[in-house]
Design an enzyme around this catalytic site. Sequence first.
Site, PDB file in Angstrom:
ATOM      1  N   SER A   1       4.598  13.471  14.079  1.00 13.40           N
ATOM      2  CA  SER A   1       4.184  12.341  14.905  1.00 13.40           C
ATOM      3  C   SER A   1       2.940  12.748  15.682  1.00 13.40           C
ATOM      4  O   SER A   1       2.990  13.653  16.520  1.00 13.40           O
ATOM      5  CB  SER A   1       5.297  11.963  15.879  1.00 13.40           C
TER       6      SER A   1
ATOM      7  N   HIS B   1       2.983  10.299  10.833  1.00 14.52           N
ATOM      8  CA  HIS B   1       3.748   9.297  11.591  1.00 14.52           C
ATOM      9  C   HIS B   1       2.898   8.826  12.775  1.00 14.52           C
ATOM     10  O   HIS B   1       2.439   9.625  13.593  1.00 14.52           O
ATOM     11  CB  HIS B   1       5.065   9.897  12.073  1.00 14.52           C
TER      12      HIS B   1
ATOM     13  N   ASP C   1       2.636   6.369  15.972  1.00 13.69           N
ATOM     14  CA  ASP C   1       3.450   5.617  16.936  1.00 13.69           C
ATOM     15  C   ASP C   1       2.625   4.611  17.719  1.00 13.69           C
ATOM     16  O   ASP C   1       1.723   4.986  18.471  1.00 13.69           O
ATOM     17  CB  ASP C   1       4.126   6.590  17.906  1.00 13.69           C
TER      18      ASP C   1
ATOM     19  N   MET D   1       2.693   1.858  20.602  1.00 10.96           N
ATOM     20  CA  MET D   1       3.477   1.388  21.762  1.00 10.96           C
ATOM     21  C   MET D   1       2.639   0.436  22.604  1.00 10.96           C
ATOM     22  O   MET D   1       1.434   0.657  22.770  1.00 10.96           O
ATOM     23  CB  MET D   1       3.906   2.582  22.613  1.00 10.96           C
TER      24      MET D   1
ATOM     25  N   HIS E   1       4.741   3.236  12.926  1.00 13.49           N
ATOM     26  CA  HIS E   1       5.977   2.873  13.618  1.00 13.49           C
ATOM     27  C   HIS E   1       5.605   1.935  14.761  1.00 13.49           C
ATOM     28  O   HIS E   1       5.097   2.370  15.789  1.00 13.49           O
ATOM     29  CB  HIS E   1       6.647   4.161  14.120  1.00 13.49           C
TER      30      HIS E   1
ATOM     31  N   MET F   1       6.188  -0.156  17.823  1.00  9.25           N
ATOM     32  CA  MET F   1       7.073  -0.415  18.966  1.00  9.25           C
ATOM     33  C   MET F   1       6.346  -1.457  19.800  1.00  9.25           C
ATOM     34  O   MET F   1       5.881  -1.187  20.918  1.00  9.25           O
ATOM     35  CB  MET F   1       7.314   0.893  19.736  1.00  9.25           C
TER      36      MET F   1
ATOM     37  N   MET G   1      16.407   5.903  15.052  1.00  9.52           N
ATOM     38  CA  MET G   1      15.893   6.558  16.261  1.00  9.52           C
ATOM     39  C   MET G   1      16.990   7.457  16.829  1.00  9.52           C
ATOM     40  O   MET G   1      18.114   7.008  17.053  1.00  9.52           O
ATOM     41  CB  MET G   1      15.504   5.528  17.323  1.00  9.52           C
TER      42      MET G   1
ATOM     43  N   GLY H   1       9.034  14.287  22.980  1.00 10.17           N
ATOM     44  CA  GLY H   1       9.634  15.388  23.721  1.00 10.17           C
ATOM     45  C   GLY H   1      10.997  15.119  24.329  1.00 10.17           C
ATOM     46  O   GLY H   1      11.430  15.836  25.223  1.00 10.17           O
TER      47      GLY H   1
ATOM     48  N   ASP I   1      13.878   9.896  13.753  1.00 14.36           N
ATOM     49  CA  ASP I   1      12.748  10.038  14.687  1.00 14.36           C
ATOM     50  C   ASP I   1      13.264  10.321  16.096  1.00 14.36           C
ATOM     51  O   ASP I   1      13.956   9.487  16.683  1.00 14.36           O
ATOM     52  CB  ASP I   1      11.933   8.733  14.655  1.00 14.36           C
TER      53      ASP I   1
HETATM   54  C1  DX5 Z   1       9.242   8.025  20.217  1.00 11.94           C
HETATM   55  C2  DX5 Z   1       8.393   8.107  18.963  1.00 11.94           C
HETATM   56  C3  DX5 Z   1       8.510   9.392  18.253  1.00 11.94           C
HETATM   57  C4  DX5 Z   1       8.058  10.599  19.031  1.00 11.94           C
HETATM   58  C5  DX5 Z   1       8.857  11.767  18.563  1.00 11.94           C
HETATM   59  O1  DX5 Z   1       9.251   6.723  20.669  1.00 11.94           O
HETATM   60  O2  DX5 Z   1       8.758   7.077  18.063  1.00 11.94           O
HETATM   61  O3  DX5 Z   1       7.866   9.334  16.991  1.00 11.94           O
HETATM   62  O4  DX5 Z   1       6.701  10.897  18.899  1.00 11.94           O
HETATM   63  O5  DX5 Z   1       8.545  12.863  19.349  1.00 11.94           O
HETATM   64  P1  DX5 Z   1       9.459  14.155  19.363  1.00 11.94           P
HETATM   65  O6  DX5 Z   1       9.519  14.706  17.959  1.00 11.94           O
HETATM   66  O7  DX5 Z   1       8.732  15.050  20.311  1.00 11.94           O
HETATM   67  O8  DX5 Z   1      10.814  13.748  19.851  1.00 11.94           O
HETATM   68 ZN    ZN Z   2       8.010   7.142  15.968  1.00  9.69          ZN
END
Ligand code: DX5
Ligand code: ZN
Length: 225
Positions: free
Chosen positions: A9, A34, A36, A38, A67, A69, A138, A146, A180
Amino acid sequence: MRTYRIAPSILSADFARLGEEVRAVIDAGADVVHFDVMDNHYVPNLTIGPLVCEAIRPHTTAPIDVHLMVKPVDRIVPDFAKAGANIISFHPEASEHIDRTVQLIKDHGCKAGLVFNPATPLHYLDHVLDKLDLVLIMSVNPGFGGQKFIGEALKKLRAVRQRIDAVTRETGREIWLEVDGGVKTENIAEIARAGADTFVAGSAIFGSGDYRATVAAMRAALAAA
Ligand code: DX5
Ligand code: ZN
């Protein structure tokens, strides 16, 4: 033997050097980027959009796994398709018409995925699973990298694995089962045993000093799983 894919990611990458980071992580043996997205509305954080997808596209031939969101979903789907996304996934709660959104993604030439938050029931798969290319479970609440892996996700992965295998037996369709959130070298084998084949890892890879060593350690753990 299952094919396993590692999907770093880029949320945890150095955004000031994103193209370089994408090349480095794929060069280090990862399979999928990946991405993300948001919106500070569906989730409490704001990240990157189609412009950034377009900017990293020339840096790799690896699939870009977007992904979403965001809410609403449909307005932004064509923009990501044009920006070079290969897979677009969305959350059922963020779309008024799930089947329509799946079709929209496919009509734009991308693979379609449905994403399940830790408390989202799997019944959303009932009438749409055989149209999906990917199911994303998820293992954290979406919004931040993190966070700690939520163990309940293992149960869900087992349930979805059974459903996917049933569809594949019946239709021959391949459907990826992605996980994820909180995936690390230490827990990746257990997650694979629960049925996942595609592993998103942000902080575990980008937070490590050595991407190649971390991806190799994950692969070794998967091989032994
Ligand atoms: C969270 C994201 C993830 C995130 C994962 O909302 O969808 O893709 O970056 O990060 P780690 O691997 O650090 O949990
Ligand atoms: Zn993600």
